[in-house]
Motif scaffolding. Structure first.
Motif, short mmCIF file in Angstrom:
data_model
loop_
_atom_site.label_atom_id
_atom_site.label_comp_id
_atom_site.label_asym_id
_atom_site.label_seq_id
_atom_site.Cartn_x
_atom_site.Cartn_y
_atom_site.Cartn_z
N ILE A 259 -0.67 50.42 43.52
CA ILE A 259 -0.12 50.84 42.22
C ILE A 259 0.72 52.10 42.39
O ILE A 259 1.81 52.23 41.80
CB ILE A 259 -1.26 51.06 41.21
N TRP A 260 0.24 53.04 43.20
CA TRP A 260 0.98 54.28 43.40
C TRP A 260 2.32 54.03 44.10
O TRP A 260 3.34 54.60 43.73
CB TRP A 260 0.14 55.28 44.19
N ARG A 261 2.32 53.17 45.09
CA ARG A 261 3.58 52.86 45.79
C ARG A 261 4.57 52.18 44.86
O ARG A 261 5.79 52.43 44.93
CB ARG A 261 3.30 51.98 47.00
N PHE A 262 4.08 51.33 43.98
CA PHE A 262 4.97 50.67 43.01
C PHE A 262 5.61 51.72 42.08
O PHE A 262 6.81 51.65 41.79
CB PHE A 262 4.18 49.65 42.20
N LEU A 263 4.82 52.67 41.63
CA LEU A 263 5.37 53.71 40.75
C LEU A 263 6.37 54.59 41.48
O LEU A 263 7.40 54.99 40.91
CB LEU A 263 4.22 54.56 40.19
N VAL A 264 6.11 54.89 42.75
CA VAL A 264 7.02 55.74 43.51
C VAL A 264 8.35 55.02 43.74
O VAL A 264 9.42 55.65 43.72
CB VAL A 264 6.38 56.16 44.85
N ARG A 265 8.32 53.71 43.94
CA ARG A 265 9.56 52.97 44.18
C ARG A 265 10.46 52.93 42.95
O ARG A 265 11.65 52.63 43.07
CB ARG A 265 9.23 51.53 44.60
N LEU A 266 9.94 53.24 41.79
CA LEU A 266 10.77 53.29 40.58
C LEU A 266 11.65 54.53 40.53
O LEU A 266 12.59 54.59 39.73
CB LEU A 266 9.88 53.25 39.33
N ALA B 149 14.07 61.27 45.88
CA ALA B 149 12.90 61.96 45.35
C ALA B 149 11.58 61.28 45.71
O ALA B 149 10.52 61.79 45.36
CB ALA B 149 13.01 62.06 43.83
N ARG B 150 11.63 60.15 46.39
CA ARG B 150 10.40 59.39 46.62
C ARG B 150 9.42 60.12 47.53
O ARG B 150 8.22 60.23 47.22
CB ARG B 150 10.74 58.02 47.21
N TRP B 151 9.92 60.64 48.66
CA TRP B 151 9.01 61.30 49.59
C TRP B 151 8.41 62.56 48.98
O TRP B 151 7.24 62.86 49.17
CB TRP B 151 9.74 61.63 50.89
N LYS B 152 9.22 63.29 48.22
CA LYS B 152 8.73 64.51 47.59
C LYS B 152 7.63 64.20 46.58
O LYS B 152 6.58 64.85 46.55
CB LYS B 152 9.89 65.23 46.91
N VAL B 153 7.89 63.20 45.74
CA VAL B 153 6.90 62.83 44.72
C VAL B 153 5.66 62.22 45.38
O VAL B 153 4.52 62.48 44.94
CB VAL B 153 7.53 61.85 43.72
N ASP B 154 5.85 61.43 46.42
CA ASP B 154 4.69 60.85 47.11
C ASP B 154 3.84 61.93 47.74
O ASP B 154 2.60 61.87 47.67
CB ASP B 154 5.18 59.87 48.18
N ASP B 155 4.46 62.94 48.32
CA ASP B 155 3.71 64.05 48.90
C ASP B 155 2.94 64.80 47.83
O ASP B 155 1.75 65.12 48.01
CB ASP B 155 4.68 64.99 49.62
N ALA B 156 3.57 65.06 46.68
CA ALA B 156 2.87 65.75 45.59
C ALA B 156 1.74 64.89 45.03
O ALA B 156 0.65 65.41 44.71
CB ALA B 156 3.87 66.08 44.48
#
Length: 442
Positions: free
Chosen positions: A260-267, A272-279
């Motif tokens: 679920i988290w990876r799906f939200l990050v891909r949006l 900004a994906r790596w930064k948001v995934d790290d946070a």
């Protein structure tokens, strides 16, 4: 032939440069000669401007003595009108409208959350339960359990533990109510005797007046209390719906949370994906650490106070310890309120001296929790200022009652970690499974 043509071109360039240089020198000498003429001499030849001889032209960088220099517009202005407004006023206006926009968006979000709180609150509780049960699911996964089976085992075990604990608490409470009601009448008489013979020296008429006022308040508010009870009974369906939503959401968060988290990050945009995934990863780690630490601290508080309740033979020792355990999930306030209930029960059952001893035990446990357990177990990763905790609890109570008080502090901890990670200037590490498709040379 080629060399001679190149030399002729160079000669022409040199002669053009020398002629331009001589013209510039001649112009400068003429300007100096006009400036050396005495003031007041007439005639165009003496430097007086005329249509035939307008005189020397001031270069763009020249400064006219006695005239104010033009004010250069600030880089932030878009017109001369903006330049006429003081810089401090423009900055204040810019901050004002931006704060208004942020406040309007926040108000709209709160309104939306208030409308769908029956969905938001169960999801928040499910996240807390997922953070609590995630380590157990990880242990079963490392033991070669299928993911769905591991999640189901952990979830069913947690539900059984909660239901069993509530059953024991309710049974003990039902068994102890008759005895406590007898002792409560004795405790009330002791309090009345202390009010008469103690430092207050209250008379029988004053006691009767206060008792009558209390009974009158109860009679006046009977309708309100009854309506509240009816409204509470009417919300049983909402409670059951919320419980089912919490159960299903917790199951899928534990089983498919990473998907679920990876799906939200891909949006999000690619940059900004790596930064948001790290946070997000750091925030989840903070939430897990907070829930673990809170459960451990609550267990220690409940055991510490429960031991003294058993030693002094206070009724409802196990229910009161369970109440302390649940109250400890609300930092600073919850354990204090639940400890106050234990002190009141001790006052009614065993008198003032025992109640004062239990009060000292509750205060001592609170001090150990705040100064030893919280810093030692939680560490600096989830350290929050006490003022932020108090404000968050108050806001949570206003917005969502007891559930808001439970969720507010972990929400503040998660937001604190996420904002710090997003505001950091460091670039997150490249994931080990990342594949670079194309890259430009630095």
């Amino acid at each position: 032939m080629r060399v001679s043509r190149l030399e002729r071109v160079r000669g022409r360039l040199r002669r053009g440069y020398e002629s331009a240089r001589d013209a510039v020198r001649a112009g400068r000498e003429g300007q100096r000669a006009r400036a050396a003429l005495p003031a007041g001499s007439g005639g165009p030849e003496q430097g007086v401007a005329s249509p035939a001889d307008p005189g020397p032209v001031a270069p763009p960088s020249a400064t006219v003595v006695g005239a104010e220099a033009p004010v250069a517009p600030h880089p932030s202005t878009v017109s001369q009108d903006d330049a006429d407004v003081p810089h401090a006023l423009r900055i204040a206006a810019a901050w004002s409208w931006r704060l208004l926009v942020v406040g309007l968006v926040g108000w709209a979000l709160l309104r939306i959350v208030g409308q769908i709180r029956i969905v938001i609150i169960p999801l928040a509780v499910a996240l807390l339960l997922s953070a609590l049960l995630a380590p157990a699911v990880g242990w079963l996964l490392r033991a070669r359990f299928p993911r769905s089976l591991a999640t189901a085992v952990v979830l069913v075990g947690g539900v059984v533990a909660v239901v069993g604990t509530l059953t024991l608490v309710v049974n003990e409470f039902i068994q102890g109510v008759p005895e406590l009601s007898k002792k409560s009448s004795q405790g009330v008489r002791q309090i009345q005797d202390w009010l008469k013979t103690g430092p207050l020296h209250m008379s029988d008429s004053q006691l009767d007046r206060y008792i009558n006022e209390g009974q009158q308040w109860v009679n006046d508010n009977t309708n309100r209390l009854t309506s509240g009870a009816l409204s509470t009974a009417a919300t049983v369906a909402e409670v059951l719906t919320g419980a089912l939503l919490v159960t299903f959401a917790t199951f899928f968060f534990l089983r498919d949370g990473r998907i679920i988290w990876r799906f939200l990050v891909r949006l999000l945009p690619v940059g900004a994906r790596w930064k948001v995934d790290d946070a997000g990863q750091a925030s989840w780690a903070t939430l897990v650490a907070y829930v673990r630490a809170t459960v451990l601290v609550a267990f220690i508080d409940a055991v510490g106070i429960g031991i003294f309740l058993v030693i002094f033979d206070i009724p409802f020792a196990f229910p009161l310890a369970a109440l302390v355990f649940l109250g400890a999930f609300i930092p600073i306030v919850g354990a204090t309120l639940s400890g106050t209930v234990a002190v009141l029960v001790a006052l009614v059952d065993s008198g003032v001296v025992t109640a004062l001893i239990i009060l000292g035990v509750v205060i001592g446990v609170q001090q150990i929790e705040g100064h030893v357990l919280q810093p030692l177990i939680m560490g600096r990763a989830v350290a929050i200022h006490p003022l932020a905790v108090i404000i968050g609890i108050a806001a949570g109570v206003v917005l969502a009652g007891i559930t808001g008080a439970l969720v507010s502090v972990p929400l503040i901890a998660v937001l604190n970690t996420a904002v710090r990670r997003l505001a950091a200037r460091t670039v997150p590490d490249t994931p080990p499974d990342a594949v670079v498709v194309a890259a430009k040379a630095p």
